[in-house]
Design a protein around this motif. Structure first.
Motif, PDB file in Angstrom:
ATOM      1  N   THR A  66       0.827  -1.210   0.000  1.00 62.03           N
ATOM      2  CA  THR A  66       0.000   0.000   0.000  1.00 62.03           C
ATOM      3  C   THR A  66       0.863   1.263   0.000  1.00 62.03           C
ATOM      4  OG1 THR A  66      -0.152   0.160   2.419  1.00 62.03           O
ATOM      5  CG2 THR A  66      -1.779  -1.243   1.294  1.00 62.03           C
ATOM      6  N   PHE A 117      -1.004   8.062  -3.414  1.00 64.86           N
ATOM      7  CA  PHE A 117      -1.056   6.637  -3.752  1.00 64.86           C
ATOM      8  C   PHE A 117      -1.923   5.946  -2.717  1.00 64.86           C
ATOM      9  CE2 PHE A 117       0.614   2.245  -3.783  1.00 64.86           C
ATOM     10  CZ  PHE A 117       0.507   1.954  -5.147  1.00 64.86           C
ATOM     11  N   ASN A 118      -2.947   5.262  -3.196  1.00 61.55           N
ATOM     12  CA  ASN A 118      -3.927   4.639  -2.284  1.00 61.55           C
ATOM     13  C   ASN A 118      -4.504   5.652  -1.310  1.00 61.55           C
ATOM     14  OD1 ASN A 118      -3.837   2.024  -3.341  1.00 61.55           O
ATOM     15  ND2 ASN A 118      -2.095   1.437  -2.043  1.00 61.55           N
TER      16      ASN A 118
END
Length: 862
Positions: free
Chosen positions: A129, A219-220
């Motif tokens: 993640t 990101f995520n």
């Protein structure tokens, strides 16, 4: 066999703790693409005053009676020299201190110092993640365009250092050989923040990241966070460097977590943690050459390849390395070429591919300074300073007297436990250790040889003769005249040569056993020692040197990597495995006089550096010497589970790391020393008993115990000074002159000065297209007299167009001592276009290995 021709990292091997304080500059404004500015033509490294020639003497050992070392902060070094609190600060001051040095009126040496880069973690993180942008080599490559090296040099290093793009040292020997490629790549990767943003934007999109409304990458659903380890200690330059680079990262859209840490705080993270754990993304790395390195072909493997001899986790994590780059690294590392042209082409390709890989983005080749009192004289390595010069302990003295006690300050002491197997190798500690050794230098393969601080070559110190035979066609030369160099179409390794080790039988494995069909080598070294070697050379505890001292370190090197050994250490395996790829063994063909043959597939282009003595120094590339007796006692403690040579094994087994100078190790070793005395213990008896009797063993142990009783430590060498008293907590120590040293103090006095070259270039301010243009090059010695043409290897020129691209190269023509001419004929000038062009010359002298540069701008008219 020893493996010492390395460029070693801060915190692990020849460590460099250079760093600064203060805030970094603000983000540099975006600019259009521009041609790179060639490294400035700086004054050649030199002392502020001409060294005085030492008078003849009957004194043995060093020039000084005593040397007292203590830790002094770099911020107070100049003032302490002024006040007389210390006579010499032997560590490096950064180039921004030059003005302060000049104002202080003290003496100082100037030399190429450490070099700095931004090191990246190339691993994909276990936590999927979290995105590590620097696992993408195109983003790493883009960081070259994001960093304005000229700005960094001017603002942080006072304009006194050199912008750096490559693993090889700017303006040294290998760089000069590929200078046209170097300049072209420096132009290609010149500061261009727009270009960096373009590449990063494209790559981040392919990685699944998106840009938020504030321009920051996500990101995520979380910011792409860069954990940036920024060193805050040392010479003070790494903190502003780190802040500047962090600003540039933020300008590219990254969120940066600036973690300011001292060396001891940062190294457990970037060295000690698994890169895939994601504890860091980037680090302000600092490195130091172990000496003036003439042959840097192995630098690419050492600094980029996952199979690097340095075996550090940030390197092994570079698993996405371009296979072509990996092969080039391997070929250079192993010397897989037979002509200088092939070597040149490999170096060029390595430079190109290294920029694309950019596991490390190089920023600065620093020029450094060491201040000292006016009545102090030192010898320093032109590439790395006082503490890296093997010859300095032999020449360090007061100019107004013989003897005396010199007070020396340095950056730190006893940073890690001292042992020569897998212990401390920080530069300030090795500077002390070298004073206790007989010659050597980490750039030289063996002890008993003295490294030349001005050429990077070597001179014999404790050998009578040496012969080097290389395979026909290999590009090897000899310069100093003391090595007999020959060639052979085939070099067979004799069947009784020792090539490996069997820990079960405690015997060497012969070439006949390991290679039943025979094997060959690319190079053979034969060294003959003086007949009186074992009568004249004594250890500091009074015991005579012996053949056993030569054999034991070689056993130890292999034994620690064998699972059948009582002292097996997993961390020793990679080095031995790498060694066995090229090492074809050694054999002792005579003990009177001692004669040693060595065989290898690894070679340098200089025969002087292909001489292998197997002197009882470290077989692991560390400074210091070890007698067989100290190793044997240490092994008893490790086999008993009480100590461990390496930090890895010590941590894993939760025991003390072996220290020969302080801490709990001393009592443990003293106990096992008594055990060895009582048993007249012969280590590795099936082999060592050929060179050692029980009575001889007992006598050596007894001498060692007497030494320990008198001095309180187990650091015993054969050099011009001995370690008298050690205070590891207070970080002070005292060296005293070794009056039993075989050589007179003036043995190396002729190396108190160096023949640096200064180049000047003159010529027309205007050149017409199609006309002949002549430029005059003047080359002078430090005193201003002409530099003899016989002492100049080459004068090269490069011609640049208005964009900074190299459009022509060639050799200048000699026109008298110290005078050369660059003649650009109509065939060259006819291709010029109107604008501002530049011609640059590189003068390559023979007596010193540092070229001199000069450049001149001119206008091209139709």
């Amino acid at each position: 066999m020893s493996q010492k021709r390395l460029m070693l990292v801060v915190g692990l091997v020849v460590a460099l703790s250079m760093v600064l304080s203060g805030c970094g500059p603000s983000t540099t404004a975006t600019s259009a693409p521009a041609a790179t500015q060639a490294p400035a033509a700086t004054a050649a490294p030199a002392a502020t005053e001409a060294p005085t020639q030492a008078p003849p003497t009957t004194r043995h050992g060093g020039w000084l009676d005593e040397i007292d070392y203590s830790v002094v902060g770099s911020d107070s070094a100049i003032s302490q020299v002024q006040a007389g609190a210390i006579d010499l600060f032997s560590f490096n001051l950064a180039s921004q201190e030059l003005d302060a040095l000049k104002k202080a009126g003290v003496g100082y040496s100037q030399f190429y110092g450490g070099y700095y880069d931004i090191m990246f973690n190339a691993a994909d993180f276990k936590d999927t993640t979290v995105l590590n942008p620097f696992a993408d080599k195109k983003i790493r490559e883009a960081m070259n365009w994001a960093i304005d090296r000229n700005y960094v040099n001017q603002e942080i290093y006072g304009g006194g250092s050199l912008p750096k793009f490559f693993a090889i040292t700017t303006n040294l020997v290998d760089y000069t050989g590929v200078v046209d490629t170097a300049r072209a790549l420096e132009t290609k990767y010149a500061f261009n923040l727009d270009k960096a943003k373009e590449v990063v934007t494209a790559e981040m999109g392919t990685l699944g990241a998106t840009a938020g409304s504030d321009g920051k990458w996500q990101f995520n659903g979380k910011p792409v966070n860069i954990i940036f380890l920024i060193r805050s200690d040392g010479d003070g330059t790494r903190k502003p460097l780190g802040d500047y680079v962090a600003n540039q990262m933020e300008a590219l859209g990254f969120t940066v977590d600036r973690q300011y840490k001292k060396s001891s705080e940062a190294s457990p993270i970037w060295i000690g943690s698994d890169p895939a754990d994601g504890k860091w993304n980037a680090y302000t790395a600092g490195w130091l050459s172990s000496g003036l390195t003439r042959d840097e072909k192995q630098s690419f493997s050492q600094m980029y390849a996952p199979n690097s001899i340095q075996s550090m986790q940030f390197l092994t994590a570079n698993t996405k390395i371009d296979p072509e780059f990996q092969k080039v690294c391997d070929d250079l590392n192993a010397g897989n070429f037979t002509t200088l042209e092939q070597r040149h082409d490999l170096m060029v390709k390595a430079m190109e591919l290294s920029m694309q890989d950019s596991l490390q983005v190089w920023v600065i080749d620093q020029q450094s300074f060491a201040p000292y009192a006016k009545n102090v004289q030192v010898t320093y390595d032109l590439a790395s300073g006082i503490e890296a010069a093997a010859m300095n302990p032999y020449n360090m003295r007061f100019t107004d007297k013989e003897g005396g006690a010199m007070k020396v300050g340095t950056n730190d002491l006893f940073t890690e436990p001292w042992n020569t197997v897998n212990g401390d190798n920080w530069i300030w500690d090795t500077g002390v250790m070298r004073a206790t050794m007989t010659g050597s230098d980490i750039t030289v393969d063996s002890g008993g040889i003295m490294g030349d601080p001005y050429t990077g070559l070597a001179w014999p110190q404790r050998i009578d003769s040496a012969e080097v035979t290389v395979q026909t066609g290999l590009p090897v030369q000899q310069t100093n005249g003391w090595v007999k160099l020959s060639t052979a179409d085939k070099i067979d390794v004799p069947p009784d040569t020792w090539v490996d080790w069997d820990a079960k039988t405690q015997k060497f494995v012969t070439a006949a056993e390991k290679f039943p069909d025979g094997t060959t080598a690319k190079v053979k070294s034969v060294v003959v020692f003086p007949k009186d070697l074992f009568q004249t050379v004594k250890w500091h505890d009074g015991a005579p040197l012996s053949v056993a001292d030569f054999v034991m370190p070689q056993i130890e090197f292999f034994d620690r990597a064998s699972k059948d050994s009582k002292i097996y250490d997993e961390s020793a395996v990679p080095n031995v495995e790498a060694n066995l790829q090229y090492n074809k063994g050694f054999r002792i063909t005579s003990t009177d006089p001692l004669t040693i043959e060595s065989y290898s597939d690894l070679y340098t282009s200089d025969a002087e550096l292909d001489v292998v003595t197997l002197w009882p120094g470290s077989a692991w590339g560390l400074a210091g010497e070890q007698g067989w007796d100290v190793l044997a006692v240490s092994n008893l403690a490790e086999a008993n589970g009480e100590l461990a040579f390496s930090p890895d094994k010590a941590d894993a087994q939760k025991v003390e790391q072996t220290s020969w100078v302080g801490g709990p190790s001393l009592d443990i070793m003293a106990k096992h020393l008594d055990e060895a005395i009582s048993q007249s213990y012969i280590p590795y008896a099936p082999t060592m008993s050929q060179f050692l009797t029980a009575d001889q063993a007992k006598a050596r142990y007894t001498a060692l115990k007497d030494w320990y009783t008198a001095h309180g430590h187990f650091w015993v060498g054969t050099g011009p000074y001995f370690l008298d008293k050690v205070f590891t907590t207070e970080k002070t120590l005292t060296l005293k002159n070794n009056t039993d040293f075989p050589d007179l103090a003036d043995r190396w006095a002729k190396f108190s000065s160096q023949k640096m070259a200064t180049a000047a270039l003159d010529g027309p301010a205007q050149v017409k297209v199609g006309d002949t243009a002549t430029f005059d090059v003047t080359v002078t010695l430090p005193d201003g007299s002409p530099y003899a043409n016989a002492d100049v290897a080459a004068v090269k020129y490069l011609l640049y167009d208005p964009t900074g691209a190299v459009i022509s190269t060639g050799e200048a023509t000699a026109a008298g001592d110290g005078h050369y001419q660059v003649v650009l004929g109509p065939d060259v000038t006819g291709k010029l276009v109107a604008g501002s062009d530049k011609v640059e010359v590189a003068v390559v002298p023979i007596p010193v290995a540092i070229p001199s540069y000069a450049s001149l701008d001119f206008v091209v008219v139709p």
